[in-house]
Structure formats: C-alpha cells, structure tokens
Design a protein around this motif. Sequence first.
Motif, PDB file in Angstrom:
ATOM      1  N   ALA A  76       1.069  -1.195   0.013  1.00 46.57           N
ATOM      2  CA  ALA A  76       0.022   0.079   0.024  1.00 46.57           C
ATOM      3  C   ALA A  76       0.877   1.274  -0.002  1.00 46.57           C
ATOM      4  O   ALA A  76       0.458   2.177  -0.675  1.00 46.57           O
ATOM      5  N   GLY A  77       2.041   1.208   0.684  1.00 50.38           N
ATOM      6  CA  GLY A  77       2.853   2.307   0.852  1.00 50.38           C
ATOM      7  C   GLY A  77       3.449   2.483  -0.699  1.00 50.38           C
ATOM      8  O   GLY A  77       3.644   3.663  -1.229  1.00 50.38           O
ATOM      9  N   ALA A  78       3.976   1.428  -1.434  1.00 47.86           N
ATOM     10  CA  ALA A  78       4.561   1.798  -2.712  1.00 47.86           C
ATOM     11  C   ALA A  78       3.435   2.087  -3.706  1.00 47.86           C
ATOM     12  O   ALA A  78       3.878   3.012  -4.484  1.00 47.86           O
ATOM     13  N   THR A  79       2.290   1.676  -3.462  1.00 49.46           N
ATOM     14  CA  THR A  79       1.055   2.319  -4.411  1.00 49.46           C
ATOM     15  C   THR A  79       0.999   3.901  -4.149  1.00 49.46           C
ATOM     16  O   THR A  79       0.919   4.954  -5.149  1.00 49.46           O
ATOM     17  N   ARG A  80       1.136   4.236  -2.633  1.00 50.23           N
ATOM     18  CA  ARG A  80       1.020   5.609  -2.172  1.00 50.23           C
ATOM     19  C   ARG A  80       2.170   6.396  -2.865  1.00 50.23           C
ATOM     20  O   ARG A  80       2.303   7.549  -3.124  1.00 50.23           O
ATOM     21  N   LEU A  81       3.405   5.662  -2.860  1.00 46.02           N
ATOM     22  CA  LEU A  81       4.533   6.450  -3.297  1.00 46.02           C
ATOM     23  C   LEU A  81       4.455   6.461  -4.827  1.00 46.02           C
ATOM     24  O   LEU A  81       4.803   7.804  -5.244  1.00 46.02           O
ATOM     25  N   ALA A  82       3.989   5.858  -5.522  1.00 45.47           N
ATOM     26  CA  ALA A  82       4.045   5.882  -7.085  1.00 45.47           C
ATOM     27  C   ALA A  82       2.987   6.923  -7.475  1.00 45.47           C
ATOM     28  O   ALA A  82       3.074   7.585  -8.299  1.00 45.47           O
ATOM     29  N   ALA A  83       1.813   6.954  -6.444  1.00 46.08           N
ATOM     30  CA  ALA A  83       0.733   7.945  -6.652  1.00 46.08           C
ATOM     31  C   ALA A  83       1.234   9.408  -6.789  1.00 46.08           C
ATOM     32  O   ALA A  83       1.030  10.439  -7.365  1.00 46.08           O
ATOM     33  N   ALA A  84       2.125   9.571  -5.473  1.00 47.23           N
ATOM     34  CA  ALA A  84       2.685  10.869  -5.209  1.00 47.23           C
ATOM     35  C   ALA A  84       3.507  11.367  -6.108  1.00 47.23           C
ATOM     36  O   ALA A  84       3.294  12.265  -6.484  1.00 47.23           O
ATOM     37  N   LEU A  85       4.351  10.394  -6.529  1.00 47.27           N
ATOM     38  CA  LEU A  85       5.612  10.703  -7.629  1.00 47.27           C
ATOM     39  C   LEU A  85       4.748  10.942  -8.894  1.00 47.27           C
ATOM     40  O   LEU A  85       5.003  12.076  -9.557  1.00 47.27           O
ATOM     41  N   THR A  86       3.836  10.226  -9.290  1.00 41.98           N
ATOM     42  CA  THR A  86       2.985  10.727 -10.504  1.00 41.98           C
ATOM     43  C   THR A  86       2.372  12.071 -10.298  1.00 41.98           C
ATOM     44  O   THR A  86       2.392  12.832 -11.356  1.00 41.98           O
ATOM     45  N   GLN A  87       1.726  12.079  -9.059  1.00 39.54           N
ATOM     46  CA  GLN A  87       1.016  13.648  -9.059  1.00 39.54           C
ATOM     47  C   GLN A  87       2.191  14.662  -9.071  1.00 39.54           C
ATOM     48  O   GLN A  87       1.594  15.766  -9.584  1.00 39.54           O
ATOM     49  N   ALA A  88       3.235  14.513  -8.538  1.00 37.02           N
ATOM     50  CA  ALA A  88       4.175  15.490  -8.449  1.00 37.02           C
ATOM     51  C   ALA A  88       4.747  15.981  -9.833  1.00 37.02           C
ATOM     52  O   ALA A  88       4.864  16.900 -10.282  1.00 37.02           O
ATOM     53  N   LEU A  89       4.889  14.908 -10.732  1.00 35.21           N
ATOM     54  CA  LEU A  89       5.237  15.067 -11.969  1.00 35.21           C
ATOM     55  C   LEU A  89       4.298  15.757 -12.962  1.00 35.21           C
ATOM     56  O   LEU A  89       4.800  16.630 -13.826  1.00 35.21           O
ATOM     57  N   GLU A  90       3.100  15.577 -12.399  1.00 37.24           N
ATOM     58  CA  GLU A  90       1.917  16.164 -13.242  1.00 37.24           C
ATOM     59  C   GLU A  90       1.668  17.574 -12.884  1.00 37.24           C
ATOM     60  O   GLU A  90       1.502  18.503 -13.525  1.00 37.24           O
ATOM     61  N   ARG A  91       1.860  18.037 -11.539  1.00 36.85           N
ATOM     62  CA  ARG A  91       1.399  19.341 -10.957  1.00 36.85           C
ATOM     63  C   ARG A  91       2.670  20.122 -10.880  1.00 36.85           C
ATOM     64  O   ARG A  91       2.453  21.584 -10.856  1.00 36.85           O
ATOM     65  N   ILE A  92       3.776  19.791 -10.577  1.00 32.82           N
ATOM     66  CA  ILE A  92       4.831  20.661 -10.225  1.00 32.82           C
ATOM     67  C   ILE A  92       5.813  21.120 -11.412  1.00 32.82           C
ATOM     68  O   ILE A  92       6.014  20.290 -12.351  1.00 32.82           O
ATOM     69  N   ARG A  93       5.718  22.358 -11.751  1.00 29.02           N
ATOM     70  CA  ARG A  93       6.658  22.960 -12.865  1.00 29.02           C
ATOM     71  C   ARG A  93       7.590  24.134 -12.407  1.00 29.02           C
ATOM     72  O   ARG A  93       7.617  24.002 -11.164  1.00 29.02           O
ATOM     73  N   HIS A  94       8.301  24.774 -13.278  1.00 25.31           N
ATOM     74  CA  HIS A  94       9.166  25.755 -12.858  1.00 25.31           C
ATOM     75  C   HIS A  94       8.346  27.015 -12.754  1.00 25.31           C
ATOM     76  O   HIS A  94       7.397  27.413 -13.684  1.00 25.31           O
TER      77      HIS A  94
END
Length: 185
Positions: free
Chosen positions: A25-43
Amino acid sequence: MRCLPGVGPKSAQRMAYHLLQRDRAGATRLAAALTQALERIRHCELCNSYSEAALCELCDSPRRDRALLCVVESPADLLMMEQAQCYQGLYFVLMGALSPLDGIGPKEIHVERLIRRATDGEVHEVILATNFTMEGEATAHYVGEALRARGLKVTRIARGLPVGGEIEHVDSGTLAQAVLERREA
C-alpha cells in the motif's frame, strides 16, 4: 530506487523488497505521489524554482523586495536562504552550475533567462549566492560578468562559508553572516 542520490545498490534493493514484501500500500501511495508531483509541479515563471502555480509563493508575495535578486544553484539553496531569514528579496534558481566537463554550459543553467529577469527594470542589485566550489565560482564569475556588462550592480555573498562547501549544508548563522557581508563580485 538506485537512481536516487545517496542510494547504493544494496540500499535500493532493501527498499524495493520492503515495499514489495511489507508495504505494498505504501508503494502504491509512493507511486501515486510521484505521478502527481510530476503532473503538477513545474518551474516558476520568474525564479525558475519549483511551483504548482505559474508563480511560486515567494515571487507572488508583495512583501518581497523586488529590487534585489539572489541567484542560487538549486531549490535546496533557496530554502536554506529562507531558513536563515537574512534576505527579503527575490530569487533566481539556476538548477545547476557551469561544468564544461559534464556538458553543462550557460544554456543548461538558464543564463539567458536570468539575464532577461535581471534586466526587467525592477532589479537594482543581483546577489550571487552560488556554492564556493570550482563550478560555483566559475558560474558566479560568468554570470557576474554578463550582468555587469548590462549595467547591473552585482555582489557576491561573503566567504563566511567554507571553501568547497555547499550552501545546503551550512548552518543558518554562517549563511546569514555571509549574506550580510556580501561584496562586489
């Protein structure tokens, strides 16, 4: 996991096995958090640091001194400057330092974007707060020359920091003193 800085092959293997064996479950949360960060965070459009909005909170703040622009190598350096509470201006994050042997030139550290930002009419002083490494010194020299050629006042943080040291790893008092005692670059 091995692609992360400071994580060797054995540590990466232990982390992967832990996530697979004990915390799926932690691995799934980590993967989701990384995906979300890559989608939302920009310069940030002004300072080049990371942000979820077009302008980061610092650049959007009316309380910051827009006549001062501090140039740092990384977002971690920016955070250290903020933690020292010694500077109230704005920033520009290079996202690296000049390193010709590694193929990192002025284009890779966004020097042209920095020059456009520094010559926008609001900035009166640019403070170079790059690391006191060979790459940081070369970057400060190159950027300083480019900005002085355009009529800007350019200063360099004082050497209260250890030679070869990195801003990210310095205590707040030392960093605050270095900013307060900056000099012409």
